[in-house]
Enzyme design. Structure first.
Site, PDB file in Angstrom:
ATOM      1  N   CYS A 105     -14.498  56.122  -4.756  1.00  0.00           N
ATOM      2  CA  CYS A 105     -13.330  56.716  -5.143  1.00  0.00           C
ATOM      3  C   CYS A 105     -13.440  58.172  -4.751  1.00  0.00           C
ATOM      4  CB  CYS A 105     -12.619  56.254  -6.557  1.00  0.00           C
ATOM      5  SG  CYS A 105     -11.103  56.709  -6.944  1.00  0.00           S
ATOM      6  N   HIS A 147      -7.710  48.244  -5.298  1.00  0.00           N
ATOM      7  CA  HIS A 147      -8.079  49.367  -5.720  1.00  0.00           C
ATOM      8  C   HIS A 147      -7.202  50.642  -5.941  1.00  0.00           C
ATOM      9  CE1 HIS A 147     -11.252  52.430  -5.742  1.00  0.00           C
ATOM     10  NE2 HIS A 147     -10.383  53.200  -5.561  1.00  0.00           N
ATOM     11  N   GLU A 148      -6.151  50.715  -4.864  1.00  0.00           N
ATOM     12  CA  GLU A 148      -5.089  51.672  -5.110  1.00  0.00           C
ATOM     13  C   GLU A 148      -3.909  51.284  -6.176  1.00  0.00           C
ATOM     14  OE1 GLU A 148      -5.812  54.706  -3.793  1.00  0.00           O
ATOM     15  OE2 GLU A 148      -7.351  53.949  -2.729  1.00  0.00           O
ATOM     16  N   HIS A 151      -5.028  52.250  -9.446  1.00  0.00           N
ATOM     17  CA  HIS A 151      -4.455  53.633  -9.880  1.00  0.00           C
ATOM     18  C   HIS A 151      -3.342  53.745 -10.386  1.00  0.00           C
ATOM     19  CE1 HIS A 151      -8.082  55.949  -8.740  1.00  0.00           C
ATOM     20  NE2 HIS A 151      -8.223  55.384  -7.434  1.00  0.00           N
TER      21      HIS A 151
END
Length: 196
Positions: A105, A147-148, A151
């Site tokens: 990341c 993954h994004e 966030h």
């Protein structure tokens, strides 16, 4: 314009981000800046919280994975051309047997760990023109999106590690938040001691 990437430990990375509307100020400029920032840091995805904005926006460009010789020709071709903006995204469905892949990341430089995720997802989102999309993605593209997406939900990939793994990297994470790390892109460190 290349923006500083917010380092691990900043509260913005733990917030659930808010939806935005079509009239969000200077959205086009923000998207250009985010792509420029991501490419400058050699990333394949970047979420707005990583540049300090608690909004439901992230972008992905998986082209760097298309050079991976371990992937099939079809996968490499799909990765080469996948570039997408996701606004106000919601993952509707995650399917399949979880698989491990080493993730990193931009907010946590030099920390890479295996993370388990499901291989197939269905996402509802608005594109950069605020057109509503519902699409299904799989493989590495799905993983980068997950993954994004994490966030904008206030989740870091390190939150998904075992408590043993978390203990092993605790010191490194603390150093990152204090700016005790060498990175070749602009960063903002939450716990950096102010220089006198």
């Amino acid at each position: 314009m290349i923006l500083p990437i917010v380092a691990y430990g900043d509260p913005v990375l733990k917030k659930k981000a808010k939806e935005i509307t079509r009239d969000y100020p200077k959205l086009e400029e923000l998207l250009d800046n985010m792509f420029e920032t991501m490419y400058n840091a050699m990333g394949v995805g970047l979420a707005a919280p990583q540049i300090g904005l608690p909004i439901r926006l992230f972008l992905v460009d998986t082209a760097p994975f298309s050079d991976d010789e371990d992937l099939s020709a079809d996968e490499r071709e799909a990765l080469k051309d996948f570039k997408q903006v996701f606004i106000n995204a919601t993952i509707l469905k995650e399917e399949g047997e979880q698989w491990a892949f080493t993730e990193g990341c931009l907010s946590i430089p030099d920390v890479r760990e295996d993370v388990f995720r499901q291989p197939k997802i269905t996402v509802e989102y608005l594109d950069e023109n605020f057109e509503k999309q519902t699409k299904t993605f799989d493989g590495l593209i799905a993983r980068v999106i997950q993954h994004e997406y994490d966030h904008i939900e206030g989740i870091m990939f390190t939150d998904k590690l075992s408590s043993f793994k978390k203990r092993l990297i605790k010191g490194r994470l603390s150093n990152i938040s204090k700016g005790k790390i060498n990175v070749d892109y602009r960063m903002r460190f939450p716990n950096q001691k102010k220089k006198r």
